[in-house]
Scaffold this active site. Structure first.
Site, PDB file in Angstrom:
ATOM      1  N   ALA A   1      10.727 -19.994  15.526  1.00 42.25           N
ATOM      2  CA  ALA A   1      10.203 -20.728  14.276  1.00 42.25           C
ATOM      3  C   ALA A   1      11.171 -21.685  13.565  1.00 42.25           C
ATOM      4  O   ALA A   1      10.844 -22.883  13.277  1.00 42.25           O
ATOM      5  CB  ALA A   1       9.550 -19.667  13.358  1.00 42.25           C
TER       6      ALA A   1
ATOM      7  N   ARG B   1       2.544 -27.127  17.850  1.00 40.31           N
ATOM      8  CA  ARG B   1       2.289 -25.776  17.771  1.00 40.31           C
ATOM      9  C   ARG B   1       1.528 -25.375  16.503  1.00 40.31           C
ATOM     10  O   ARG B   1       2.236 -25.764  15.449  1.00 40.31           O
ATOM     11  CB  ARG B   1       3.623 -24.827  18.121  1.00 40.31           C
ATOM     12  CG  ARG B   1       4.197 -25.102  19.623  1.00 40.31           C
ATOM     13  CD  ARG B   1       5.130 -24.330  20.050  1.00 40.31           C
ATOM     14  NE  ARG B   1       4.675 -22.946  20.304  1.00 40.31           N
ATOM     15  CZ  ARG B   1       5.289 -21.731  20.673  1.00 40.31           C
ATOM     16  NH1 ARG B   1       6.735 -22.067  20.371  1.00 40.31           N
ATOM     17  NH2 ARG B   1       5.030 -20.884  20.938  1.00 40.31           N
TER      18      ARG B   1
ATOM     19  N   ASP C   1       7.006 -15.497  12.758  1.00 40.73           N
ATOM     20  CA  ASP C   1       6.783 -17.114  12.924  1.00 40.73           C
ATOM     21  C   ASP C   1       5.952 -17.544  11.427  1.00 40.73           C
ATOM     22  O   ASP C   1       6.097 -18.615  11.104  1.00 40.73           O
ATOM     23  CB  ASP C   1       5.939 -17.232  14.087  1.00 40.73           C
ATOM     24  CG  ASP C   1       6.649 -17.302  15.411  1.00 40.73           C
ATOM     25  OD1 ASP C   1       6.964 -16.191  15.699  1.00 40.73           O
ATOM     26  OD2 ASP C   1       7.058 -18.382  15.669  1.00 40.73           O
TER      27      ASP C   1
ATOM     28  N   ASN D   1       4.371 -12.611  14.712  1.00 43.73           N
ATOM     29  CA  ASN D   1       5.544 -12.834  15.665  1.00 43.73           C
ATOM     30  C   ASN D   1       5.092 -12.702  17.216  1.00 43.73           C
ATOM     31  O   ASN D   1       3.832 -12.611  17.115  1.00 43.73           O
ATOM     32  CB  ASN D   1       6.379 -11.730  15.218  1.00 43.73           C
ATOM     33  CG  ASN D   1       8.027 -11.996  16.101  1.00 43.73           C
ATOM     34  OD1 ASN D   1       8.420 -13.176  15.784  1.00 43.73           O
ATOM     35  ND2 ASN D   1       8.445 -11.013  16.791  1.00 43.73           N
ATOM     36  N   LYS D   2       5.761 -12.908  17.972  1.00 45.69           N
ATOM     37  CA  LYS D   2       5.525 -12.949  19.570  1.00 45.69           C
ATOM     38  C   LYS D   2       4.528 -11.800  19.750  1.00 45.69           C
ATOM     39  O   LYS D   2       4.754 -10.747  19.400  1.00 45.69           O
ATOM     40  CB  LYS D   2       6.832 -12.901  20.279  1.00 45.69           C
ATOM     41  CG  LYS D   2       6.768 -12.842  21.662  1.00 45.69           C
ATOM     42  CD  LYS D   2       5.789 -14.284  22.366  1.00 45.69           C
ATOM     43  CE  LYS D   2       6.468 -15.459  21.886  1.00 45.69           C
ATOM     44  NZ  LYS D   2       5.352 -16.491  21.888  1.00 45.69           N
TER      45      LYS D   2
HETATM   46  O1  MRU Z   1       6.619 -18.560  21.328  1.00 47.28           O
HETATM   47  P1  MRU Z   1       8.289 -18.625  20.869  1.00 47.28           P
HETATM   48  O2  MRU Z   1       9.345 -18.153  21.827  1.00 47.28           O
HETATM   49  O3  MRU Z   1       8.528 -20.008  19.897  1.00 47.28           O
HETATM   50  O4  MRU Z   1       8.116 -17.602  19.760  1.00 47.28           O
HETATM   51  C1  MRU Z   1       9.227 -17.173  18.947  1.00 47.28           C
HETATM   52  C2  MRU Z   1       9.271 -15.984  18.171  1.00 47.28           C
HETATM   53  O5  MRU Z   1       8.135 -15.147  18.206  1.00 47.28           O
HETATM   54  C3  MRU Z   1      10.289 -15.427  17.445  1.00 47.28           C
HETATM   55  O6  MRU Z   1      10.584 -14.214  17.277  1.00 47.28           O
HETATM   56  C4  MRU Z   1      10.245 -15.816  15.991  1.00 47.28           C
HETATM   57  O7  MRU Z   1       9.986 -17.435  16.122  1.00 47.28           O
HETATM   58  C5  MRU Z   1      11.148 -15.798  15.081  1.00 47.28           C
HETATM   59  S1  MRU Z   1      12.631 -16.820  15.393  1.00 47.28           S
HETATM   60  C6  MRU Z   1      13.915 -16.566  14.458  1.00 47.28           C
END
Ligand code: MRU
Length: 357
Positions: free
Chosen positions: A58, A99, A248, A258-259
């Site tokens: 993010a 995104r 995120d 989050n992911k």
């Molecule tokens: O799809 P991504 O790799 O962009 O997903 C990222 C995540 O889910 C991270 O955990 C989140 O962005 C936090 S980053 C400090």
């Protein structure tokens, strides 16, 4: 480039040159095998890089988008002022479509727009362009400082000898430098605490194994990689004393996206009475949302699941559902570690006090 935002022997992204310069990104799709930087001379290259996760995480997406505005406006100093602002609007809308889930993207674009609006009619366009590059650089540097502060607040929550589990990558690769969740680990390490870090592989795109394990290994951590479906057993065996993840987008009640897979880890942590922490800067809060149900969840290409390992791993034509994120309810989160301190208990009052309302 400001050297203070370069992390050790690699950097996530940097602007090279002046207003007519370019953005360079570490192409994260090639890690851990190859360390290669992608030059972005135009906004289309950057859009593709964000969409295909060459730059991801993010905060890093937000910083990249801020520089993307500068890329999109190159050569615009000869336009009329209204054409310049039309172009600015077009570039921001375009990048905003790359995104949907990480709010830092929209936050950074809004900040760039506001910086431009403040100077509208007051300065020549070439000066305005230079001011926008300064604003992008500020966003970059502030992000690095926020990460350091998150690390300092979060390190107090970990003890020497703890086993810590993390999911996805919320490290230097996902930010300007140092990370959010991993900043907590880095700061604890700097205080002399020895941690054993369990890294979820993070299907389908393997940010845990490809990126987090790579990053932590380079910093000398005791890293153990596990498949996502092993977290329950590892917790049951008593190997994990804390979970720390990034976010995120966080709604005003503390629900945190989050992911994909993070929510499952939070449920497991609750079951095993392991504290579950989210680490994120204030730019990750979306106070326009009362709860996590309003957070848009990106859905990605089914081939990430059916062809994830360089070969077909599912029957041709099988139906696939591939949400890239999930939302962990606030009630499962012991604390949110942000640059201003730790919000605990996690609720609208605590967030209002530290972040605003
Ligand atoms: O799809 P991504 O790799 O962009 O997903 C990222 C995540 O889910 C991270 O955990 C989140 O962005 C936090 S980053 C400090």
């Amino acid at each position: 480039m400001n050297s203070s935002v370069v992390d050790s022997d690699f950097y996530t992204l940097r602007w090279v040159g002046d207003v007519d310069g370019r953005l360079e990104l570490l192409d994260q799709t090639l890690l851990p095998v190859e360390v290669k930087y992608l030059p972005c001379d135009d906004v289309d290259t950057l859009f593709e890089a964000i969409r295909s996760l060459r730059v991801r995480g993010a905060p890093a997406i937000g910083v990249a988008a801020a520089y993307g505005v500068c890329l999109g406006l190159r050569g615009s100093q000869d336009r009329t002022e209204s054409d310049f602002f039309f172009k600015l609007d077009e570039v921001c809308r375009y990048l905003a479509a790359s995104r949907p889930t990480a709010v830092n993207l929209f936050w950074a674009l809004d900040r760039m727009r506001q910086a431009a609006e403040l100077q509208r009619g007051l300065v020549p366009l070439e000066v305005l362009q230079a001011m926008l590059l300064d604003e992008a650089r500020r966003i970059h540097e502030e992000d690095a400082a926020m990460c350091r502060a998150i690390g300092a607040h979060g390190a107090k929550l970990l003890n020497d000898g703890d086993g810590v589990l993390t999911h996805c990558n919320a490290g230097a690769l996902a930010t300007s430098e140092y990370g959010t969740a991993l900043a907590v680990l880095y700061a604890a390490q700097e205080q002399g605490k020895r941690l054993q870090v369990f890294v979820d592989e993070t299907r389908p795109l393997l940010q845990g194994s490809r990126l987090t394990a790579w990053e932590l290994d380079r910093r000398g951590f005791d890293v153990t990689l596990i498949c996502d479906n092993m977290a329950a057993q590892v917790m049951r065996e008593g190997r994990v004393q804390a979970v720390v993840v990034g976010a995120d987008r966080i709604a005003s009640n503390g629900d945190a996206a989050n992911k994909i897979g993070t929510y499952g880890v939070a449920c497991l942590a609750k079951m095993h009475e392991v504290p579950f922490y989210v680490a994120a800067p204030s730019s990750t809060f979306d106070l326009s949302l009362t709860d996590g149900f309003g957070i848009p969840i990106e859905e990605r290409d089914p081939r990430e699941i059916t062809h994830g390992f360089g070969k077909q791993t599912a029957p041709t034509g099988v139906k696939v559902y591939n949400p890239a994120f999930d939302v962990t309810p606030a009630k499962l989160i012991r604390g949110i570690i942000c640059e201003r301190g730790v919000i605990s208990p996690v609720d609208a009052d605590g967030i209002g006090r530290l972040i605003g309302s």
